[in-house]
Write a protein that holds these residues in place. Structure first.
Motif, PDB file in Angstrom:
ATOM      1  N   VAL A  21       0.745  -1.034   0.020  1.00 24.44           N
ATOM      2  CA  VAL A  21      -0.040   0.115   0.077  1.00 24.44           C
ATOM      3  C   VAL A  21       0.723   1.434   0.096  1.00 24.44           C
ATOM      4  O   VAL A  21       0.675   2.229  -0.916  1.00 24.44           O
ATOM      5  CB  VAL A  21      -0.762   0.041   1.288  1.00 24.44           C
ATOM      6  CG1 VAL A  21      -1.737   1.341   1.359  1.00 24.44           C
ATOM      7  CG2 VAL A  21      -1.915  -1.256   0.988  1.00 24.44           C
ATOM      8  N   GLY A  22       1.859   1.310   0.788  1.00 28.47           N
ATOM      9  CA  GLY A  22       2.759   2.500   0.980  1.00 28.47           C
ATOM     10  C   GLY A  22       3.689   2.941  -0.057  1.00 28.47           C
ATOM     11  O   GLY A  22       4.120   3.945  -0.276  1.00 28.47           O
ATOM     12  N   GLY A  23       3.804   1.720  -0.866  1.00 25.04           N
ATOM     13  CA  GLY A  23       4.676   1.950  -2.085  1.00 25.04           C
ATOM     14  C   GLY A  23       3.923   2.148  -3.385  1.00 25.04           C
ATOM     15  O   GLY A  23       4.488   2.932  -4.261  1.00 25.04           O
ATOM     16  N   ALA A  24       2.783   1.366  -3.850  1.00 26.82           N
ATOM     17  CA  ALA A  24       2.216   1.470  -4.741  1.00 26.82           C
ATOM     18  C   ALA A  24       1.076   2.728  -5.066  1.00 26.82           C
ATOM     19  O   ALA A  24       0.835   3.348  -6.127  1.00 26.82           O
ATOM     20  CB  ALA A  24       1.320   0.244  -5.182  1.00 26.82           C
ATOM     21  N   ALA A  25       0.745   3.075  -3.675  1.00 33.11           N
ATOM     22  CA  ALA A  25      -0.242   4.252  -3.957  1.00 33.11           C
ATOM     23  C   ALA A  25       0.319   5.563  -4.469  1.00 33.11           C
ATOM     24  O   ALA A  25      -0.040   6.445  -5.244  1.00 33.11           O
ATOM     25  CB  ALA A  25      -0.910   4.373  -2.624  1.00 33.11           C
ATOM     26  N   PRO A  26       1.471   5.988  -4.018  1.00 35.58           N
ATOM     27  CA  PRO A  26       2.271   7.158  -4.427  1.00 35.58           C
ATOM     28  C   PRO A  26       2.648   6.778  -6.213  1.00 35.58           C
ATOM     29  O   PRO A  26       2.662   8.035  -6.845  1.00 35.58           O
ATOM     30  CB  PRO A  26       3.594   7.331  -3.878  1.00 35.58           C
ATOM     31  CG  PRO A  26       3.415   6.480  -2.543  1.00 35.58           C
ATOM     32  CD  PRO A  26       2.287   5.382  -3.026  1.00 35.58           C
ATOM     33  N   LEU A  27       2.972   5.622  -6.451  1.00 35.42           N
ATOM     34  CA  LEU A  27       3.331   5.340  -8.182  1.00 35.42           C
ATOM     35  C   LEU A  27       1.837   5.845  -8.768  1.00 35.42           C
ATOM     36  O   LEU A  27       1.871   6.670  -9.834  1.00 35.42           O
ATOM     37  CB  LEU A  27       3.648   4.024  -8.400  1.00 35.42           C
ATOM     38  CG  LEU A  27       4.979   3.376  -7.926  1.00 35.42           C
ATOM     39  CD1 LEU A  27       4.783   1.906  -8.303  1.00 35.42           C
ATOM     40  CD2 LEU A  27       5.838   4.257  -8.719  1.00 35.42           C
ATOM     41  N   PHE A  28       0.798   5.593  -8.312  1.00 30.63           N
ATOM     42  CA  PHE A  28      -0.440   5.965  -9.066  1.00 30.63           C
ATOM     43  C   PHE A  28      -0.688   7.503  -9.166  1.00 30.63           C
ATOM     44  O   PHE A  28      -1.083   7.922 -10.096  1.00 30.63           O
ATOM     45  CB  PHE A  28      -1.614   5.210  -8.194  1.00 30.63           C
ATOM     46  CG  PHE A  28      -1.841   3.793  -8.642  1.00 30.63           C
ATOM     47  CD1 PHE A  28      -2.150   3.376 -10.249  1.00 30.63           C
ATOM     48  CD2 PHE A  28      -1.600   2.763  -7.793  1.00 30.63           C
ATOM     49  CE1 PHE A  28      -2.185   2.091 -10.195  1.00 30.63           C
ATOM     50  CE2 PHE A  28      -1.639   1.367  -7.945  1.00 30.63           C
ATOM     51  CZ  PHE A  28      -1.910   1.158  -9.395  1.00 30.63           C
ATOM     52  N   TYR A  29      -0.335   8.125  -7.815  1.00 25.95           N
ATOM     53  CA  TYR A  29      -0.591   9.528  -7.835  1.00 25.95           C
ATOM     54  C   TYR A  29       0.452  10.151  -8.632  1.00 25.95           C
ATOM     55  O   TYR A  29      -0.078  11.085  -9.241  1.00 25.95           O
ATOM     56  CB  TYR A  29      -0.500   9.916  -6.423  1.00 25.95           C
ATOM     57  CG  TYR A  29      -0.474  11.459  -6.090  1.00 25.95           C
ATOM     58  CD1 TYR A  29      -1.549  12.243  -6.306  1.00 25.95           C
ATOM     59  CD2 TYR A  29       0.708  12.275  -6.213  1.00 25.95           C
ATOM     60  CE1 TYR A  29      -1.728  13.590  -6.051  1.00 25.95           C
ATOM     61  CE2 TYR A  29       0.698  13.530  -5.876  1.00 25.95           C
ATOM     62  CZ  TYR A  29      -0.571  14.411  -6.044  1.00 25.95           C
ATOM     63  OH  TYR A  29      -0.676  15.582  -5.660  1.00 25.95           O
ATOM     64  N   PHE A  30       1.721   9.733  -8.371  1.00 22.08           N
ATOM     65  CA  PHE A  30       2.766  10.709  -9.364  1.00 22.08           C
ATOM     66  C   PHE A  30       2.741  10.261 -10.862  1.00 22.08           C
ATOM     67  O   PHE A  30       3.477  11.065 -11.674  1.00 22.08           O
ATOM     68  CB  PHE A  30       3.819  10.507  -8.709  1.00 22.08           C
ATOM     69  CG  PHE A  30       4.285  11.335  -7.576  1.00 22.08           C
ATOM     70  CD1 PHE A  30       4.381  12.604  -7.595  1.00 22.08           C
ATOM     71  CD2 PHE A  30       4.421  10.493  -6.357  1.00 22.08           C
ATOM     72  CE1 PHE A  30       4.560  13.222  -6.405  1.00 22.08           C
ATOM     73  CE2 PHE A  30       4.353  11.292  -5.087  1.00 22.08           C
ATOM     74  CZ  PHE A  30       4.537  12.770  -5.189  1.00 22.08           C
ATOM     75  N   GLY A  31       2.065   9.081 -11.120  1.00 24.37           N
ATOM     76  CA  GLY A  31       2.107   8.598 -12.478  1.00 24.37           C
ATOM     77  C   GLY A  31       1.000   9.334 -13.287  1.00 24.37           C
ATOM     78  O   GLY A  31       0.974   9.069 -14.627  1.00 24.37           O
ATOM     79  N   ARG A  32       0.198  10.106 -12.957  1.00 18.21           N
ATOM     80  CA  ARG A  32      -0.798  10.965 -13.567  1.00 18.21           C
ATOM     81  C   ARG A  32      -0.678  12.479 -13.136  1.00 18.21           C
ATOM     82  O   ARG A  32       0.087  12.816 -12.326  1.00 18.21           O
ATOM     83  CB  ARG A  32      -2.127  10.283 -13.211  1.00 18.21           C
ATOM     84  CG  ARG A  32      -2.482  10.584 -11.861  1.00 18.21           C
ATOM     85  CD  ARG A  32      -4.153  10.083 -11.444  1.00 18.21           C
ATOM     86  NE  ARG A  32      -4.337  10.061 -10.088  1.00 18.21           N
ATOM     87  CZ  ARG A  32      -4.736  11.157  -9.501  1.00 18.21           C
ATOM     88  NH1 ARG A  32      -4.907  12.475 -10.423  1.00 18.21           N
ATOM     89  NH2 ARG A  32      -4.809  11.462  -8.357  1.00 18.21           N
ATOM     90  N   LYS A  33      -1.367  13.368 -14.064  1.00 16.49           N
ATOM     91  CA  LYS A  33      -1.503  14.750 -13.704  1.00 16.49           C
ATOM     92  C   LYS A  33      -2.061  15.035 -12.303  1.00 16.49           C
ATOM     93  O   LYS A  33      -2.885  14.398 -12.162  1.00 16.49           O
ATOM     94  CB  LYS A  33      -2.162  15.262 -14.788  1.00 16.49           C
ATOM     95  CG  LYS A  33      -2.256  16.823 -14.594  1.00 16.49           C
ATOM     96  CD  LYS A  33      -3.037  17.441 -15.845  1.00 16.49           C
ATOM     97  CE  LYS A  33      -2.932  19.054 -15.716  1.00 16.49           C
ATOM     98  NZ  LYS A  33      -3.499  19.768 -16.909  1.00 16.49           N
ATOM     99  N   ASN A  34      -1.236  15.801 -11.564  1.00 11.25           N
ATOM    100  CA  ASN A  34      -1.461  15.945 -10.170  1.00 11.25           C
ATOM    101  C   ASN A  34      -1.201  17.204  -9.783  1.00 11.25           C
ATOM    102  O   ASN A  34      -0.730  18.189 -10.290  1.00 11.25           O
ATOM    103  CB  ASN A  34      -0.872  14.899  -9.314  1.00 11.25           C
ATOM    104  CG  ASN A  34       0.790  15.298  -9.516  1.00 11.25           C
ATOM    105  OD1 ASN A  34       1.379  16.103  -8.879  1.00 11.25           O
ATOM    106  ND2 ASN A  34       1.230  14.167 -10.194  1.00 11.25           N
ATOM    107  N   ALA A  35      -1.613  17.815  -8.478  1.00  9.59           N
ATOM    108  CA  ALA A  35      -1.512  18.933  -7.855  1.00  9.59           C
ATOM    109  C   ALA A  35      -0.272  19.323  -7.360  1.00  9.59           C
ATOM    110  O   ALA A  35      -0.110  20.552  -6.918  1.00  9.59           O
ATOM    111  CB  ALA A  35      -2.545  19.536  -7.119  1.00  9.59           C
TER     112      ALA A  35
END
Length: 441
Positions: A202-216
């Motif tokens: 959970v701790g490693g994969a969730a940031p990958l999804f966040y930074f892997g797309r357009k974000n704030a």
């Protein structure tokens, strides 16, 4: 929203670094939760096995701190120079490299796990428990590495609160699954290891999804070419954190060998309790240092030397206050915390309480050494930072734990960390004074 370019008062520093502190505390709680459930629901030997093999697991995961701290300083400095696109390319390169490295380390880690456990003195049931717990956790090493890395880089991306949310989610996953797997379903050591591995996912994969797309945030994963120079700079700059974590793990192995000699499994179990509490307490210092590092790096890159001087003064004052609070907490909570883990065994409880009374003095000194190393990393002076960490976590610790038990036996082992941190503070002060003109702080 607080930005890296802002002026930072003590109040603003605390607000900005608070998420990083809580992130590191939650990460430290992973092992604490495992230890609590294993000790109370599985037994003393499996509890000793967790403590015996944990340093090996931490060595394999600590490259995440190297990429996170060293890369974070380089990225923040690049942003301070106004090169936003280049900063994203460096960020992406570091994430891709650490993920690939994590897969390789997982394979090698599993292959060498039994030999390492035997070298540290594990035999019979203790050896079998070490292999079981270690193998399951090593399957999640790539995500363990990414989790450590993103904990540092969320602050650089000016999203420390989001990083906190991810870490809390991972921590809650570990706690809930430990309660279910070990407390309810009675899956034993395997259940505790699975709970930790899934929380790291959970701790490693969730940031990958966040930074892997357009974000704030100010960072995003993009296509990038191989930049050997940037990778080398990040690794060299973060080498102090890598050295610090590797050294602490190696020293923990040496501690375990000495403890087997002087106190057997009881000594290793008592040391495990100390390490759990120490990890949580030290997370305050480490979290603050990680949180403030991108601010220092940004102003260094922008040439704001007056702000840099203010950041150093306010940080030293805050670290001093934290140190006194941690020492007081260690002294007053020694018995209650020991009861929480090993209250079922009177002899083990007595050893642990006495160890706490001696060991907690280290909190008076370790904060300054941790911040000092991180401060030079933030200035992109990886050599000085690495030297402080190397002396503190390896040279001074090893010498102390080999020499002091010859004089004070088991008490000498608990005292060795205190002595090592006192010497590390002296070295840190010498570097802070000697480098003040070069960095104009």
């Amino acid at each position: 929203m607080i930005r890296l370019s802002d002026h930072f008062t003590c109040r603003r520093l605390l607000r900005f670094t608070f998420p990083s502190v809580v992130m590191l505390i939650f990460t430290s709680i992973y092992g604490v939760v495992d230890g609590f459930f294993v000790s109370n629901f599985v037994g003393k030997t499996p509890f000793a096995a967790v403590n015996l093999i944990m340093p090996y697991l931490m060595i394999l995961g600590c490259i995440g701190f190297m990429f996170g701290t060293g890369g974070g300083a380089l990225i923040a400095k690049t942003m301070g120079e106004g090169k936003e696109e280049k900063a994203n390319e460096i960020f992406s390169l570091l994430v891709y490299t650490s993920a690939a490295g994590g897969v390789a380390l997982a394979v090698l880690g599993i292959a060498f796990l039994p030999r390492v456990a035997v070298l540290m003195g594990a035999q019979g049931q203790l050896l079998r428990d070490c292999v079981v717990y270690g193998t399951i956790n090593l399957l999640a090493v790539p995500f363990y590495i990414l989790q450590f890395e993103f904990q540092c880089l969320f602050a650089t991306a000016e999203k420390p609160k989001l990083g906190l949310c991810v870490t809390v989610a991972a921590g809650m996953t570990n706690m809930v699954l430990d309660a279910l797997f070990v407390g309810v379903f009675r899956l034993g050591l395997e259940g505790a290891a699975a709970a930790t591995a899934l929380s790291q996912l959970v701790g490693g994969a969730a940031p990958l999804f966040y930074f892997g797309r357009k974000n704030a945030s100010r960072l995003r994963l993009v296509r990038c070419g191989f930049d050997g120079k940037a990778l080398r700079r990040a690794c060299a700059n973060g080498s102090s954190e890598l050295m610090s974590n590797i050294s602490m793990s190696l020293v923990s192995m040496l501690f375990n060998v000495q403890l087997m000699k002087y106190a057997g499994e009881n000594g290793i179990a008592a040391y495990g309790v100390l390490m759990y509490v120490s990890l949580v307490f030290q997370a305050v210092f480490l979290g603050y240092s990680v949180g403030v590092a991108p601010v220092i790096s940004y102003h260094s890159g922008a040439g704001n030397y007056e702000e840099g001087r203010g950041l150093l003064k306010r940080s030293l004052a805050l670290v001093g206050v934290f140190s006194l609070l941690m020492f007081a907490a260690g002294q007053t909570m020694a018995r209650p915390l020991s009861m929480l883990f090993v209250g079922y065994d009177a002899e083990l409880l007595a050893i642990t309480v006495r160890a706490f009374a001696i060991f907690s003095f280290t909190f008076l000194f370790s904060g300054l050494a941790i911040f000092g190393s991180s401060f030079f990393t933030a200035l992109n002076d990886g050599l000085t930072s690495a030297l402080i960490s190397f002396l503190r976590t390896l040279v001074f610790q090893c010498l102390a734990v080999l020499i002091l038990p010859r004089i004070w036996k088991l008490d000498g082992i608990w005292l060795s960390t205190v002595v090592a941190d006192i010497l590390a503070v002296a070295v840190t002060v010498l570097f802070l004074v000697g480098k003040r003109k070069k960095y104009r702080y």
